[in-house]
Design a protein around this motif. Structure first.
Motif, PDB file in Angstrom:
ATOM      1  N   ARG A 191      49.034  20.030  -2.791  1.00 38.41           N
ATOM      2  CA  ARG A 191      47.761  19.571  -3.527  1.00 38.41           C
ATOM      3  C   ARG A 191      46.816  19.952  -2.917  1.00 38.41           C
ATOM      4  NH1 ARG A 191      50.902  14.868  -3.103  1.00 38.41           N
ATOM      5  NH2 ARG A 191      49.376  13.855  -1.834  1.00 38.41           N
ATOM      6  N   SER A 192      46.526  19.845  -1.643  1.00 42.56           N
ATOM      7  CA  SER A 192      45.289  20.442  -0.935  1.00 42.56           C
ATOM      8  C   SER A 192      44.868  21.817  -1.154  1.00 42.56           C
ATOM      9  CB  SER A 192      45.332  20.314   0.565  1.00 42.56           C
ATOM     10  OG  SER A 192      45.304  18.964   1.085  1.00 42.56           O
ATOM     11  N   GLU A 193      46.109  22.700  -1.390  1.00 40.80           N
ATOM     12  CA  GLU A 193      45.857  24.072  -1.693  1.00 40.80           C
ATOM     13  C   GLU A 193      45.289  24.135  -3.332  1.00 40.80           C
ATOM     14  OE1 GLU A 193      48.121  28.435  -1.552  1.00 40.80           O
ATOM     15  OE2 GLU A 193      48.499  27.007   0.021  1.00 40.80           O
ATOM     16  N   ILE A 194      45.700  23.229  -4.147  1.00 36.53           N
ATOM     17  CA  ILE A 194      45.330  23.352  -5.472  1.00 36.53           C
ATOM     18  C   ILE A 194      44.005  23.150  -5.469  1.00 36.53           C
ATOM     19  CG2 ILE A 194      45.293  22.107  -7.741  1.00 36.53           C
ATOM     20  CD1 ILE A 194      48.517  21.905  -7.090  1.00 36.53           C
ATOM     21  N   VAL A 195      43.536  22.095  -4.746  1.00 37.05           N
ATOM     22  CA  VAL A 195      42.173  21.764  -4.539  1.00 37.05           C
ATOM     23  C   VAL A 195      40.872  22.659  -4.182  1.00 37.05           C
ATOM     24  CG1 VAL A 195      40.335  20.127  -3.556  1.00 37.05           C
ATOM     25  CG2 VAL A 195      42.292  19.211  -4.210  1.00 37.05           C
ATOM     26  N   LEU A 196      41.600  23.275  -3.097  1.00 35.68           N
ATOM     27  CA  LEU A 196      40.755  24.345  -2.512  1.00 35.68           C
ATOM     28  C   LEU A 196      40.822  25.681  -3.700  1.00 35.68           C
ATOM     29  CD1 LEU A 196      42.186  24.854   1.203  1.00 35.68           C
ATOM     30  CD2 LEU A 196      39.883  23.825   0.428  1.00 35.68           C
ATOM     31  N   ALA A 197      41.703  25.874  -4.407  1.00 33.04           N
ATOM     32  CA  ALA A 197      41.633  27.034  -5.469  1.00 33.04           C
ATOM     33  C   ALA A 197      40.825  26.494  -6.568  1.00 33.04           C
ATOM     34  CB  ALA A 197      43.108  27.308  -5.964  1.00 33.04           C
ATOM     35  N   LEU A 198      40.748  25.156  -6.802  1.00 33.63           N
ATOM     36  CA  LEU A 198      39.934  24.717  -7.935  1.00 33.63           C
ATOM     37  C   LEU A 198      38.455  24.895  -7.437  1.00 33.63           C
ATOM     38  CD1 LEU A 198      41.789  21.494  -9.094  1.00 33.63           C
ATOM     39  CD2 LEU A 198      41.451  23.623 -10.535  1.00 33.63           C
ATOM     40  N   GLU A 199      37.989  24.427  -6.206  1.00 31.12           N
ATOM     41  CA  GLU A 199      36.779  24.539  -5.819  1.00 31.12           C
ATOM     42  C   GLU A 199      36.234  25.962  -5.755  1.00 31.12           C
ATOM     43  OE1 GLU A 199      36.503  21.817  -2.562  1.00 31.12           O
ATOM     44  OE2 GLU A 199      35.725  20.138  -4.054  1.00 31.12           O
ATOM     45  N   GLU A 200      37.270  26.870  -5.256  1.00 27.78           N
ATOM     46  CA  GLU A 200      36.992  28.160  -5.351  1.00 27.78           C
ATOM     47  C   GLU A 200      36.495  28.699  -6.577  1.00 27.78           C
ATOM     48  OE1 GLU A 200      36.134  31.777  -3.555  1.00 27.78           O
ATOM     49  OE2 GLU A 200      36.289  29.981  -2.407  1.00 27.78           O
ATOM     50  N   ALA A 201      37.160  28.134  -7.743  1.00 22.84           N
ATOM     51  CA  ALA A 201      36.857  28.905  -8.954  1.00 22.84           C
ATOM     52  C   ALA A 201      35.699  28.047  -9.635  1.00 22.84           C
ATOM     53  CB  ALA A 201      38.186  28.701  -9.730  1.00 22.84           C
ATOM     54  N   GLY A 202      35.056  27.141  -9.046  1.00 27.74           N
ATOM     55  CA  GLY A 202      33.846  26.487  -9.356  1.00 27.74           C
ATOM     56  C   GLY A 202      34.109  25.179  -9.849  1.00 27.74           C
ATOM     57  N   LEU A 203      35.356  24.724  -9.625  1.00 25.73           N
ATOM     58  CA  LEU A 203      35.418  23.058 -10.269  1.00 25.73           C
ATOM     59  C   LEU A 203      35.346  22.155  -9.081  1.00 25.73           C
ATOM     60  CD1 LEU A 203      36.076  21.321 -12.588  1.00 25.73           C
ATOM     61  CD2 LEU A 203      38.632  22.217 -12.396  1.00 25.73           C
ATOM     62  N   PRO A 204      34.422  21.095  -9.017  1.00 25.82           N
ATOM     63  CA  PRO A 204      34.325  20.246  -8.076  1.00 25.82           C
ATOM     64  C   PRO A 204      35.340  19.122  -8.195  1.00 25.82           C
ATOM     65  CG  PRO A 204      32.320  20.439  -9.051  1.00 25.82           C
ATOM     66  CD  PRO A 204      33.265  21.177  -9.805  1.00 25.82           C
ATOM     67  N   VAL A 205      36.092  18.982  -6.995  1.00 21.67           N
ATOM     68  CA  VAL A 205      37.224  18.096  -6.975  1.00 21.67           C
ATOM     69  C   VAL A 205      36.801  16.568  -6.361  1.00 21.67           C
ATOM     70  CG1 VAL A 205      39.668  17.603  -6.299  1.00 21.67           C
ATOM     71  CG2 VAL A 205      39.122  20.067  -7.247  1.00 21.67           C
ATOM     72  N   GLU A 206      37.226  15.435  -6.763  1.00 19.87           N
ATOM     73  CA  GLU A 206      36.888  14.122  -5.958  1.00 19.87           C
ATOM     74  C   GLU A 206      37.924  13.658  -5.193  1.00 19.87           C
ATOM     75  OE1 GLU A 206      35.842  12.091  -9.368  1.00 19.87           O
ATOM     76  OE2 GLU A 206      33.751  12.864  -9.844  1.00 19.87           O
ATOM     77  N   ARG A 207      39.216  13.900  -5.581  1.00 18.61           N
ATOM     78  CA  ARG A 207      40.177  13.326  -4.687  1.00 18.61           C
ATOM     79  C   ARG A 207      41.648  13.934  -5.160  1.00 18.61           C
ATOM     80  NH1 ARG A 207      38.329   9.498  -8.196  1.00 18.61           N
ATOM     81  NH2 ARG A 207      36.835   8.814  -6.626  1.00 18.61           N
ATOM     82  N   HIS A 208      42.513  13.726  -4.466  1.00 20.19           N
ATOM     83  CA  HIS A 208      44.023  14.041  -4.960  1.00 20.19           C
ATOM     84  C   HIS A 208      44.896  13.004  -4.147  1.00 20.19           C
ATOM     85  CE1 HIS A 208      46.048  15.850  -1.239  1.00 20.19           C
ATOM     86  NE2 HIS A 208      44.604  16.611  -1.136  1.00 20.19           N
ATOM     87  N   HIS A 209      45.897  12.759  -4.919  1.00 22.30           N
ATOM     88  CA  HIS A 209      46.992  11.742  -4.281  1.00 22.30           C
ATOM     89  C   HIS A 209      48.182  12.016  -4.930  1.00 22.30           C
ATOM     90  CE1 HIS A 209      46.619   9.202  -7.790  1.00 22.30           C
ATOM     91  NE2 HIS A 209      45.174   9.442  -7.481  1.00 22.30           N
ATOM     92  N   HIS A 210      49.349  11.306  -4.556  1.00 23.39           N
ATOM     93  CA  HIS A 210      50.605  11.175  -5.163  1.00 23.39           C
ATOM     94  C   HIS A 210      50.521  10.149  -6.134  1.00 23.39           C
ATOM     95  CE1 HIS A 210      54.996  10.835  -5.659  1.00 23.39           C
ATOM     96  NE2 HIS A 210      55.333  11.823  -4.754  1.00 23.39           N
TER      97      HIS A 210
END
Length: 474
Positions: A191-210
């Motif tokens: 999930r953390s890697e998904i977050v980094l990829a989203l932010e690199e693509a210009g999409l700000p992420v607020e949180r992730h969790h199970h």
């Protein structure tokens, strides 16, 4: 971005390929790739031709020539391709140069334009929360003499007794997957890697969790934006989630109910209206700090909810999630901070600009351009007709609705029980969608027929494995 900005980006990032993407009527993306050496100012302005008859829900073969023109503000560098590639979302045009009426992105843009013309507001913000499962294995098939599906996950509670290899335990029990730490949560890094990829693509992420369910259910929340931009972000989100999961040797699905006996995956949609910098959903001291405008918007969504679900819960599988007992928002009422209502009003840390409503019924089988547009049109209809949710019996109901007695539940409307019912509701109630020529009769008829013939009827005519359990010995 300007044309020159995109050309500079291609040069500065060493881009070798440019990927042009469109979305079909059900909500799947399609793409064509052009060598960057062949992409110039004219390409970016005029777009590329394509065969519309090969895109589900578009055109017949006798009138198939169409054009895709890129929206330059959607440019992002693809993190998954070996060859440096720039991706661009496109709008669909007729060869004559006019917009194509069945392009879902055009419908979303028309909804935003209609909002401004009403004078009610000039911006509608949407913030969807997409839930999904990440499995280790998926197999399914259907034929003349058999049908099956099977999914597996190292976290799945059904693997607690698995033998043949080391079983390290820490399986997540049904309905017990909310916020566990490792080793129960095995997908933190994914999930953390998904977050980094989203932010690199210009999409700000607020949180992730199970999430609550067993077997790798997850949620990653990104920041709200205006309607069309948020729908673009949903497609980007799903693309990145699926491809990071694949990189890990796993598979992600946004299917609402892939598991029997545990919670399904929804797409809760937060919504608010602004006029300039003025938030229109806040009123200090009122119930849940909601303004009269917000209450009318809520009434519009709840009144038209059965028809909205034809777009926002757009699969036969959607209605296997919308059953009592699994935190499913099936009750058409609103309430503050209450997750058993179809519309929850968040009340924690509310400020005027954060005041919003959360429609909890939708899921990710929807085409976000169509679903968000339908929600906005229903809300605006409620405002324009000054609907009162209290007078219409929509609450507020500040109780755990799942625990009410049958007598107490009398008078509470529920969502449709099947996709057939939702499509029938859309057929009977779609006048509100036609306002401002946002949706058209042609599009709605096309949607209903497409979904009936390619999905509802196809599922209905096939034997179900459980029918063998019920009837084989009768």
């Amino acid at each position: 971005m300007t044309v020159q900005d995109v050309l500079d980006l291609i040069r500065d990032k060493g881009i070798k390929m440019v990927d042009f993407r469109i979305v079909d009527v059900p909500g799947r993306q399609h793409h064509v790739t052009v060598p960057a050496t062949h992409v110039d100012e004219e390409t970016l302005r005029r777009g590329l031709p394509f065969d519309g008859s090969s895109i589900q829900g578009f055109r017949g073969i006798e009138e198939s020539d169409m054009v895709m023109r890129p929206d330059l503000d959607t440019a992002f560098v693809d993190p998954f391709t070996k060859v440096p590639t720039l991706n661009l979302m496109c709008d669909v045009y007729e060869p004559s140069g006019i917009r194509y009426d069945r392009d879902p992105r055009f419908i979303a843009q028309k909804a935003e334009a209609y909002l401004e013309r009403t004078g009610v507001a000039d911006r509608a913000y949407f913030g969807p929360e997409l839930e999904f499962f990440v499995f280790d294995d998926v197999r399914f098939d259907t034929g003349q003499n058999g049908a099956f599906y099977a999914v597996d996950s190292e976290e799945g509670i059904w693997n607690s007794g698995k033998s043949g290899e080391a079983n390290l335990g820490y399986k997540i029990r049904n309905k017990s997957g909310y916020f566990p730490v490792a080793p129960s949560d095995t997908q933190q890094d994914l999930r953390s890697e998904i977050v980094l990829a989203l932010e690199e693509a210009g999409l700000p992420v607020e949180r992730h969790h199970h999430e609550v369910a067993t077997a790798g259910q997850a949620e990653i929340n990104f920041r709200f934006d205006t309607l069309t931009k948020t729908a673009d972000h949903v497609l980007l989100y799903k693309y990145i989630v699926r491809n990071v999961a694949r990189k890990y040797g796993k598979v992600a699905t946004f299917m609402p109910k892939p598991l029997f006996g545990d919670n399904g995956s929804g797409m809760h949609v937060h919504q608010s209206l602004f006029r300039g910098e003025v938030p229109l959903f806040y009123q200090e001291g009122a119930y849940a700090s909601l303004s009269e405008t917000a209450l009318q918007y809520i009434a519009g969504i709840l009144y038209h909810a059965p028809a909205i679900l034809a777009f926002s819960n757009a699969s036969t599988n959607s209605y296997k999630r919308l059953v009592p007992g699994f935190e499913a928002p099936v009750n058409l009422v609103f309430s503050q901070g209450n997750r058993s209502a179809a519309i929850r009003v968040p009340v924690a840390g509310v400020t005027p600009k954060a005041a919003r409503i959360e429609f909890r019924t939708p899921d990710s089988t929807s085409n976000p351009y169509l679903a968000f547009a339908a929600m906005l049109m229903a809300g605006l209809d409620g405002i324009q007709k000054r609907m009162d949710p209290k007078a219409l019996g929509y609450g507020p109901l500040d109780k755990n609705i799942y625990e009410l007695s049958p007598a107490e539940k009398e008078g509470i409307r529920s969502v449709p029980g099947s996709y057939s019912e939702a499509l029938a509701a859309l057929e009977a109630d779609h006048e509100f969608l036609l306002a401002g020529d946002v949706f058209s009769e042609d599009f709605i008829h096309n949607w209903i027929e497409l979904k009936k013939t390619s999905e509802v009827e196809q599922v209905a005519i096939r034997p179900h494995p459980y029918e063998f359990y019920l009837y084989f010995d009768l």
